[in-house]
Every structure is written in structure tokens, then in C-alpha cells.
Motif scaffolding. Structure first.
Motif, PDB file in Angstrom:
ATOM      1  N   LEU A  17       0.999  -1.354   0.263  1.00 37.21           N
ATOM      2  CA  LEU A  17      -0.232   0.067   0.412  1.00 37.21           C
ATOM      3  C   LEU A  17       0.848   1.102  -0.166  1.00 37.21           C
ATOM      4  O   LEU A  17       0.181   2.531  -0.519  1.00 37.21           O
ATOM      5  CB  LEU A  17      -0.738  -0.193   1.418  1.00 37.21           C
ATOM      6  CG  LEU A  17      -1.549  -0.975   1.449  1.00 37.21           C
ATOM      7  CD1 LEU A  17      -2.584  -0.899   2.471  1.00 37.21           C
ATOM      8  CD2 LEU A  17      -3.190  -1.386   0.301  1.00 37.21           C
ATOM      9  N   LEU A  18       2.019   1.348   0.484  1.00 45.02           N
ATOM     10  CA  LEU A  18       2.939   2.561   0.362  1.00 45.02           C
ATOM     11  C   LEU A  18       4.260   2.167  -0.859  1.00 45.02           C
ATOM     12  O   LEU A  18       4.369   1.371  -0.855  1.00 45.02           O
ATOM     13  CB  LEU A  18       3.738   2.202   2.103  1.00 45.02           C
ATOM     14  CG  LEU A  18       2.960   2.544   3.065  1.00 45.02           C
ATOM     15  CD1 LEU A  18       3.313   2.658   4.256  1.00 45.02           C
ATOM     16  CD2 LEU A  18       2.433   3.898   3.640  1.00 45.02           C
ATOM     17  N   ASP A  31      -3.152  -2.682  -3.378  1.00 43.45           N
ATOM     18  CA  ASP A  31      -3.590  -3.770  -2.462  1.00 43.45           C
ATOM     19  C   ASP A  31      -3.202  -5.482  -3.587  1.00 43.45           C
ATOM     20  O   ASP A  31      -3.386  -5.408  -4.778  1.00 43.45           O
ATOM     21  CB  ASP A  31      -5.299  -4.118  -2.602  1.00 43.45           C
ATOM     22  CG  ASP A  31      -5.980  -5.244  -1.575  1.00 43.45           C
ATOM     23  OD1 ASP A  31      -5.222  -6.475  -1.332  1.00 43.45           O
ATOM     24  OD2 ASP A  31      -6.552  -4.962  -1.023  1.00 43.45           O
ATOM     25  N   VAL A  32      -2.420  -6.390  -3.242  1.00 42.18           N
ATOM     26  CA  VAL A  32      -1.336  -6.957  -3.267  1.00 42.18           C
ATOM     27  C   VAL A  32      -2.655  -7.981  -3.638  1.00 42.18           C
ATOM     28  O   VAL A  32      -2.172  -9.231  -5.066  1.00 42.18           O
ATOM     29  CB  VAL A  32      -1.191  -7.915  -2.202  1.00 42.18           C
ATOM     30  CG1 VAL A  32      -1.381  -9.029  -1.538  1.00 42.18           C
ATOM     31  CG2 VAL A  32       0.241  -8.886  -3.130  1.00 42.18           C
ATOM     32  N   ARG A  33      -4.512  -8.075  -3.229  1.00 44.72           N
ATOM     33  CA  ARG A  33      -5.132  -8.731  -3.915  1.00 44.72           C
ATOM     34  C   ARG A  33      -5.651  -8.721  -5.254  1.00 44.72           C
ATOM     35  O   ARG A  33      -6.196  -9.684  -6.072  1.00 44.72           O
ATOM     36  CB  ARG A  33      -6.321  -9.195  -2.821  1.00 44.72           C
ATOM     37  CG  ARG A  33      -6.680  -9.447  -1.450  1.00 44.72           C
ATOM     38  CD  ARG A  33      -7.256  -8.912  -0.592  1.00 44.72           C
ATOM     39  NE  ARG A  33      -7.301  -8.212  -0.796  1.00 44.72           N
ATOM     40  CZ  ARG A  33      -7.578  -7.788   0.856  1.00 44.72           C
ATOM     41  NH1 ARG A  33      -8.508  -8.859   1.317  1.00 44.72           N
ATOM     42  NH2 ARG A  33      -7.916  -7.048   2.035  1.00 44.72           N
ATOM     43  N   ALA A  34      -5.145  -7.490  -5.713  1.00 50.10           N
ATOM     44  CA  ALA A  34      -5.261  -7.312  -6.774  1.00 50.10           C
ATOM     45  C   ALA A  34      -4.044  -7.874  -7.811  1.00 50.10           C
ATOM     46  O   ALA A  34      -4.654  -8.062  -9.408  1.00 50.10           O
ATOM     47  CB  ALA A  34      -5.335  -5.693  -7.344  1.00 50.10           C
ATOM     48  N   GLN A  35      -3.341  -8.636  -7.643  1.00 49.30           N
ATOM     49  CA  GLN A  35      -2.554  -9.287  -8.073  1.00 49.30           C
ATOM     50  C   GLN A  35      -2.386 -10.606  -8.051  1.00 49.30           C
ATOM     51  O   GLN A  35      -1.619 -11.073  -8.822  1.00 49.30           O
ATOM     52  CB  GLN A  35      -0.968  -8.665  -7.853  1.00 49.30           C
ATOM     53  CG  GLN A  35      -0.985  -6.927  -7.826  1.00 49.30           C
ATOM     54  CD  GLN A  35      -1.481  -6.349  -8.917  1.00 49.30           C
ATOM     55  OE1 GLN A  35      -1.838  -6.505 -10.092  1.00 49.30           O
ATOM     56  NE2 GLN A  35      -1.496  -5.072  -9.279  1.00 49.30           N
ATOM     57  N   LEU A  36      -3.218 -10.981  -7.221  1.00 50.20           N
ATOM     58  CA  LEU A  36      -3.489 -12.431  -7.536  1.00 50.20           C
ATOM     59  C   LEU A  36      -4.102 -13.094  -8.186  1.00 50.20           C
ATOM     60  O   LEU A  36      -5.235 -13.776  -7.745  1.00 50.20           O
ATOM     61  CB  LEU A  36      -3.786 -12.609  -5.219  1.00 50.20           C
ATOM     62  CG  LEU A  36      -2.952 -12.096  -4.475  1.00 50.20           C
ATOM     63  CD1 LEU A  36      -3.501 -12.747  -2.896  1.00 50.20           C
ATOM     64  CD2 LEU A  36      -1.267 -12.671  -5.358  1.00 50.20           C
TER      65      LEU A  36
END
Length: 203
Positions: A17-18, A31-36
Motif C-alpha cells: 500500500l506504500l 492491494d496485493v489481492r488485485a494482483q493475485l
């Protein structure tokens, strides 16, 4: 971790997020979930926030810190467990998720929870520090020590003990979370050395 794998020639990206502390242009802010997605064909090494999941903070689930409520603590626990679950269950062939030792409430909330494959200390890999770190692994081998140091004895050398404990026992403050979440170079190098040959075989 990104730098350790990049040093071995991999196409590596980090996500947070940073912004990246080192200013790297191989870093996604979000958000890492957008990349999973299924587009990652080899390996993901993830470090979801552990504030409400780790065993050291379980006391806040019965007696919240000042100016916080039990409802807030449990809601943050559920949010943390949901993020960990999404990382752990990502549709990626090989997954490593790093977190400290968890308490039983977190384990109960994580989808398809499995015990960590290994729990390591930085001083096993040449970094003079105490901080138990667990790795939850899917289709990856556990880390093995690469450069074991001799830890100081608490009563024999309290000054050295305090230096080794400065991250594990960091004082409260605005940057405490950041200090405690940093990956030790020795652990990152060991992970890259251990797992790179496996993914290079199918690259």
C-alpha cells in the motif's frame, strides 16, 4: 525479498500500500489481492500484516489497548485473517507466506489453514537478531540455516542481548510496525537460494 530474487536474475515485483523504500520502479502500490491472478506462473512470497494474527498480540482480544474496543480488535483480526487467506489460497503454483507465530483464533479464521512449514530465526542466516518468523509454504521446501551465529546469553551480556532484541522488543511508536515488518537480508538471501533453482527448472 524482491532484491534477493532479482539478484539471481528473476523478473520480480513487490506490492504494498506504500511506495517501495528503495524507490524501485518494479513495485506496485495497491492491494496485493488485485494482483493475485493466475498470471503469476512461478512464485509469490507474501508478507501480509500480522498485527492481529500474531501470538504476541492475542492479549488485545480480551483486553483492548487504550482508546480501542474489543469489537474493533476482533474486526481487525477478521480482516487480517481474510487477507492472509487470500494470499495463502492464491491461484499460483508456488506460494510462500511469511508471518510471525499465530494464535489459535487466527488459525481458526484462515481458509484451508495449514501449519507453517518452518519457523526460523534471523541469526540462523547471519543476521544478529531475535525474531521468530514462520513461513507457510505450498510446493516449496522449508528454509534451512545457512550461517548460524551464536546468540548471546541474556544474563551474561545484557547489552548485546538488548541489541539482538531491538526489533523483537521494539518500543511502541509510529514506526514500530515498519521496523518489525522488515525482512532480514539473510533470510531473503536464503529463500532466493533455496527456491530459485526450483522455479528456474520450469522457467
Amino acid at each position: 525479498m524482491r532484491r534477493a530474487f532479482a539478484a539471481r536474475g528473476h523478473d520480480v515485483w513487490s506490492c504494498d500500500l506504500l511506495p517501495a523504500d528503495d524507490g524501485s520502479n518494479r513495485h506496485i502500490v495497491g492491494d496485493v489481492r488485485a494482483q493475485l491472478t493466475g498470471e503469476w506462473d512461478l512464485l509469490a512470497v507474501m508478507h501480509p500484516p500480522c498485527t492481529r494474527l500474531c501470538n504476541s498480540g492475542v492479549r488485545w482480544l480480551t483486553t483492548p489497548p487504550r482508546n480501542r474496543t474489543l469489537k474493533e480488535m476482533w474486526e481487525e483480526l477478521r480482516e487480517g485473517a481474510a487477507l492472509f487467506s487470500d494470499c495463502w489460497n492464491a491461484p499460483i503454483a508456488r506460494v510462500a507466506v511469511e508471518n510471525p507465530v499465530m494464535h489459535r483464533h487466527a488459525k481458526a479464521l484462515i481458509r484451508n489453514y495449514q501449519p507453517p512449514a518452518c519457523t526460523v530465526q534471523p541469526w540462523w542466516f547471519g543476521d544478529p537478531a531475535f525474531k521468530a518468523t514462520s513461513f507457510y509454504l505450498r510446493n516449496l521446501d522449508p528454509l534451512t540455516p545457512t550461517n548460524r551465529l551464536t546468540p548471546p546469553k541474556r544474563g551474561k551480556d545484557p547489552v548485546l542481548w538488548a541489541e539482538w532484541s531491538r526489533i523483537h522488543r521494539a518500543s511502541p511508536g509510529p514506526d514500530r510496525w515498519k521496523l518489525r515488518s522488515a525482512t532480514f537480508p539473510g533470510i531473503a538471501a536464503a529463500a532466493a537460494a533455496k527456491w530459485s533453482p526450483l522455479v528456474e527448472e520450469v522457467a
